[in-house]
Design a protein around this motif. Structure first.
Motif, PDB file in Angstrom:
ATOM      1  N   LEU A 457       0.903  -1.181   0.032  1.00 57.79           N
ATOM      2  CA  LEU A 457       0.022   0.010   0.024  1.00 57.79           C
ATOM      3  C   LEU A 457       0.747   1.282   0.033  1.00 57.79           C
ATOM      4  CD1 LEU A 457      -2.875   0.825  -0.051  1.00 57.79           C
ATOM      5  CD2 LEU A 457      -2.892   1.194   2.562  1.00 57.79           C
ATOM      6  N   VAL A 458       2.111   1.233   0.775  1.00 61.41           N
ATOM      7  CA  VAL A 458       3.025   2.303   0.787  1.00 61.41           C
ATOM      8  C   VAL A 458       3.412   2.589  -0.553  1.00 61.41           C
ATOM      9  CG1 VAL A 458       5.171   3.334   1.732  1.00 61.41           C
ATOM     10  CG2 VAL A 458       3.344   2.232   3.238  1.00 61.41           C
ATOM     11  N   GLN A 459       3.950   1.628  -1.224  1.00 60.68           N
ATOM     12  CA  GLN A 459       4.409   1.418  -2.436  1.00 60.68           C
ATOM     13  C   GLN A 459       3.651   2.096  -3.607  1.00 60.68           C
ATOM     14  OE1 GLN A 459       4.762  -2.187  -4.966  1.00 60.68           O
ATOM     15  NE2 GLN A 459       6.918  -1.661  -5.650  1.00 60.68           N
ATOM     16  N   LEU A 460       2.163   1.952  -3.418  1.00 61.17           N
ATOM     17  CA  LEU A 460       1.160   2.220  -4.485  1.00 61.17           C
ATOM     18  C   LEU A 460       1.001   3.844  -3.954  1.00 61.17           C
ATOM     19  CD1 LEU A 460      -1.183  -0.522  -4.472  1.00 61.17           C
ATOM     20  CD2 LEU A 460       0.197   0.118  -6.398  1.00 61.17           C
ATOM     21  N   HIS A 461       0.804   4.285  -3.059  1.00 62.66           N
ATOM     22  CA  HIS A 461       0.743   5.658  -2.662  1.00 62.66           C
ATOM     23  C   HIS A 461       2.071   6.395  -2.912  1.00 62.66           C
ATOM     24  CE1 HIS A 461      -3.268   6.509  -0.704  1.00 62.66           C
ATOM     25  NE2 HIS A 461      -3.037   5.006  -0.467  1.00 62.66           N
ATOM     26  N   GLY A 462       2.959   5.972  -2.812  1.00 62.57           N
ATOM     27  CA  GLY A 462       4.367   6.527  -3.414  1.00 62.57           C
ATOM     28  C   GLY A 462       4.260   6.576  -4.692  1.00 62.57           C
ATOM     29  N   ALA A 463       3.407   5.894  -5.735  1.00 60.43           N
ATOM     30  CA  ALA A 463       3.386   6.367  -6.974  1.00 60.43           C
ATOM     31  C   ALA A 463       2.380   7.681  -6.997  1.00 60.43           C
ATOM     32  CB  ALA A 463       2.667   5.078  -7.824  1.00 60.43           C
ATOM     33  N   LEU A 464       1.448   7.642  -6.296  1.00 58.52           N
ATOM     34  CA  LEU A 464       0.569   8.919  -6.442  1.00 58.52           C
ATOM     35  C   LEU A 464       1.579  10.027  -5.981  1.00 58.52           C
ATOM     36  CD1 LEU A 464      -2.661   7.859  -4.597  1.00 58.52           C
ATOM     37  CD2 LEU A 464      -2.109   7.914  -6.909  1.00 58.52           C
ATOM     38  N   ALA A 465       2.518   9.968  -5.104  1.00 58.46           N
ATOM     39  CA  ALA A 465       3.331  11.020  -4.766  1.00 58.46           C
ATOM     40  C   ALA A 465       4.257  11.591  -5.548  1.00 58.46           C
ATOM     41  CB  ALA A 465       4.184  10.675  -3.347  1.00 58.46           C
ATOM     42  N   ASN A 466       5.148  10.515  -6.412  1.00 55.60           N
ATOM     43  CA  ASN A 466       5.993  10.862  -7.143  1.00 55.60           C
ATOM     44  C   ASN A 466       5.781  11.149  -8.754  1.00 55.60           C
ATOM     45  OD1 ASN A 466       5.903   8.298  -8.357  1.00 55.60           O
ATOM     46  ND2 ASN A 466       7.284   7.507  -7.061  1.00 55.60           N
ATOM     47  N   GLY A 467       4.349  11.166  -9.001  1.00 53.62           N
ATOM     48  CA  GLY A 467       4.238  11.379 -10.374  1.00 53.62           C
ATOM     49  C   GLY A 467       3.817  10.078 -11.023  1.00 53.62           C
ATOM     50  N   GLY A 468       3.274   8.844 -10.450  1.00 52.40           N
ATOM     51  CA  GLY A 468       3.147   7.899 -11.176  1.00 52.40           C
ATOM     52  C   GLY A 468       4.077   6.734 -11.357  1.00 52.40           C
ATOM     53  N   LYS A 469       5.036   6.980 -10.519  1.00 51.43           N
ATOM     54  CA  LYS A 469       6.266   5.804 -10.759  1.00 51.43           C
ATOM     55  C   LYS A 469       6.277   4.841  -9.728  1.00 51.43           C
ATOM     56  CE  LYS A 469       9.793   8.516 -11.095  1.00 51.43           C
ATOM     57  NZ  LYS A 469       8.983  10.097 -11.083  1.00 51.43           N
TER      58      LYS A 469
END
Length: 606
Positions: A457-469
């Motif tokens: 879940l953290v990894q997926l929200h990280g994608a929201l934070a960093n522009g989709g990566k």
């Protein structure tokens, strides 16, 4: 007359010249015997085949000897040299400690240190057991004479009485000079931060093998690469000092550096412990990740264990459950579903959804947590109110197959590949089941019906934070020397899964959740913070959901103007009536973010 005849006979017999003195037949036999005897004494000529046989044997022997010499001198030359060298040299491999583990600020998290073990051999005692125990007890302050005597009864020899003794204590024991009392030196893995970093670092067993955490997953990296040494020895077997390399006791001093900040880790653990105690919760976890590269700044699980005394802990505490246990994320997954819908073009940020408070799917009634409707609301308000009914209506707009493919693109059912042992893959329903039952789409829209790990879940929200990566969460920064110079670092994969435009829109919507929605408890004046609360039922082992058992959570992203950090708080089975993500998890997140702002010097938003 008689005499004359006698004389005649005598004269005949004594006359050598008389031809009648020896009978003819007897003479002939003597001559024949003499002739045969002389023939026997003459050498018999050797037959030619015997001569050739002897020469053949000698020639074969010469050829065999030549072949053997060829084998020894040419064919087996190298092998024999090695055998000779092995007889003349000895292979020694000095004890080499494991590499130390340090945090991002160079604080020691794990290292090898010299310690002493006290062994006793009762069979060798010259004093009575009571006398020996009386002499040992004052030095071993935590053991009474009676306790020591009880240990003596275990067996006749080789009883370990005390481990981990300091050098001063060892010297006092040696000074006793007691027969049957032995003090041995050994190296032991030591964790100076005790339980603060246990979830990350793990521990090694008595055989010095990693059993959890970085100690297990990075076993090869922690082993120092020192080759065996060959040194010459004399005929008596003693080592020749001149053959020893000058840097025998030197090995490379690189250390394994982690991305974790122990200062943040300590603060996070304290905040989580207080909240678990307040709500009498089963367990909890906090993850702080730098979304730009996936480096983890803090990873805390409570309750935990002391790696110096791991054998005293429950087995279930020795694993990091943020990577080994699955749960249904609930409403913390709603921002990701919104991103999928925006990406598919079925909604826009200003799209209005009517929330009546109830929607029926395949005969199942689905309500909001508040049991009330919210009327006409835009997408940001869907997140603010955490409306289940509105989420069902939004995700219904996607073709089922398209929705399933987009969930797969998020890699829910794949591991994050974090550098920790024991990670499991998430679970997404079979495509046929998902496509055939409308209830599967409905439950997935508000984060249930599938499961993942907190780390995913953290990894997926990280994608929201960093522009989709989609970045790889990780703990190992690399190998550094004592001066902090980085000599090696691992490569971590990154892939684009969502467009930057969509992620920016979703993150800004998450900000409204903290400002005016269910995430107000995480609000910090002067800072733009996005978040999403979650309160999910716990799935039972035999299907369905457990009564009165839930997981509360809160995920946040900051700062909104330039997203960099993701903070996830999960509290498992809090007790009481007012136990939601907004009341249990969000306050912990606020304390964590406060510390993060201070340590990283994050300036206030303009």
């Amino acid at each position: 007359m008689r005499n004359s005849r006698f004389k005649q006979r005598s004269s005949r017999s004594n006359s050598p010249s008389s031809p009648k003195s020896v009978p003819r037949g007897r003479f002939s036999r003597r001559i024949g015997t003499k002739t045969q005897s002389s023939k026997k004494n003459q050498p018999t000529p050797l037959p030619k085949f015997r001569l050739l046989m002897v020469w053949g044997v000698l020639a074969l022997a010469m050829l065999g000897l030549s072949w053997k010499i060829y084998q020894l001198q040419i064919v087996q030359s190298q092998e024999l040299k090695e055998k000779a060298r092995s007889q003349q040299t000895v292979n020694i491999r000095p004890y080499i400690p494991r590499r130390s583990i340090i945090d991002s600020e160079n604080n020691i998290l794990a290292t090898d240190r010299l310690e002493y073990i006290l062994y006793v051999h009762p069979i060798q005692f010259k004093l009575t057991q009571a006398e020996v125990a009386a002499k040992l007890s004052p030095i071993l302050e935590d053991k009474t004479p009676q306790q020591i005597i009880e240990r003596f009864k275990e067996r006749k020899t080789g009883i370990p009485i005390a481990r981990g003794l300091a050098e001063g204590v060892a010297e006092r024991l040696k000074a006793l000079k007691l027969d049957g009392v032995e003090v041995n030196e050994t190296y032991r893995r030591f964790y100076p931060q005790e339980n603060v970093m246990a979830d990350v670092v793990g521990f090694v067993d008595n055989e010095r093998q990693g059993q959890a955490g970085i100690e297990l997953s990075q076993e090869k990296l922690l082993e120092r690469d020192l080759m065996s040494l060959y040194v010459q020895r004399t005929a008596l077997g003693s080592i020749m000092p001149t053959s020893l390399p000058s840097d025998l006791l030197k090995s490379n001093d690189w250390r394994v550096q982690l991305t974790i900040d122990m200062r943040l880790q300590r603060s996070v653990r304290s905040a989580l412990q207080q909240q678990l105690k307040k709500f009498n919760a089963k367990r909890g976890a906090v993850i702080v990740m730098d979304a730009t590269d996936g480096s983890l700044l803090s990873l805390v699980c409570e309750p935990t264990f002391d790696p110096n005394q791991f054998y005293k802990s429950k087995v279930e505490l020795l694993k990091n459950w943020t990577v080994s246990d699955l749960y249904e994320p609930g409403s913390t997954f709603k921002p990701l579903n919104i991103a999928l819908a925006l990406e598919a073009g079925v909604i826009e940020p200003n799209t209005v959804i009517f929330d009546s408070g109830l929607v029926t799917v395949d005969g199942w009634n689905i309500f909001n947590a508040s049991k009330t409707g919210n009327g006409s609301i835009n997408i940001a308000e869907v997140l603010q109110t955490s409306s289940n009914v509105a989420m069902v209506q939004i995700m219904r707009r996607l073709n089922k197959e398209d929705y399933y493919k987009r969930l797969q693109k998020l890699e829910i059912n794949q591991k994050t590949e974090i550098d920790l042992p024991g990670e499991v893959s998430g679970r997404l329903k079979n495509k046929d089941i998902f496509m055939s039952q409308g209830i599967e789409v409905a439950t997935a829209s508000f984060g249930q019906g599938f499961s993942l790990t907190p780390m995913k879940l953290v990894q997926l929200h990280g994608a929201l934070a960093n522009g989709g990566k989609l970045v790889t969460p990780h703990l190992v920064k690399g190998l550094v020397d004592v001066e902090g110079t980085l000599h090696w670092k691992p490569n971590y994969e990154t892939k684009q899964i969502i467009s930057p435009k969509v992620t920016k829109e979703v993150v800004e919507m998450m900000e409204t959740v903290v400002n005016t929605g269910s995430g107000k408890a995480a609000k910090i004046p002067g800072y733009r913070i996005g978040g999403k609360t979650g309160t999910a039922q716990k799935a039972g082992p035999r299907g369905g959901y457990l009564p009165n058992a839930k997981i509360t959570s809160f995920v946040s992203i900051l700062p909104i103007e330039s997203p960099k950090y993701v903070v996830l708080v999960v509290v498992d089975e809090p007790q009481g009536g007012n136990t939601y993500g907004s009341t249990v998890a969000a306050p912990v997140a606020k304390l964590v973010i406060d510390t993060l702002i201070s340590l990283k010097g994050i300036p206030p938003s303009k």
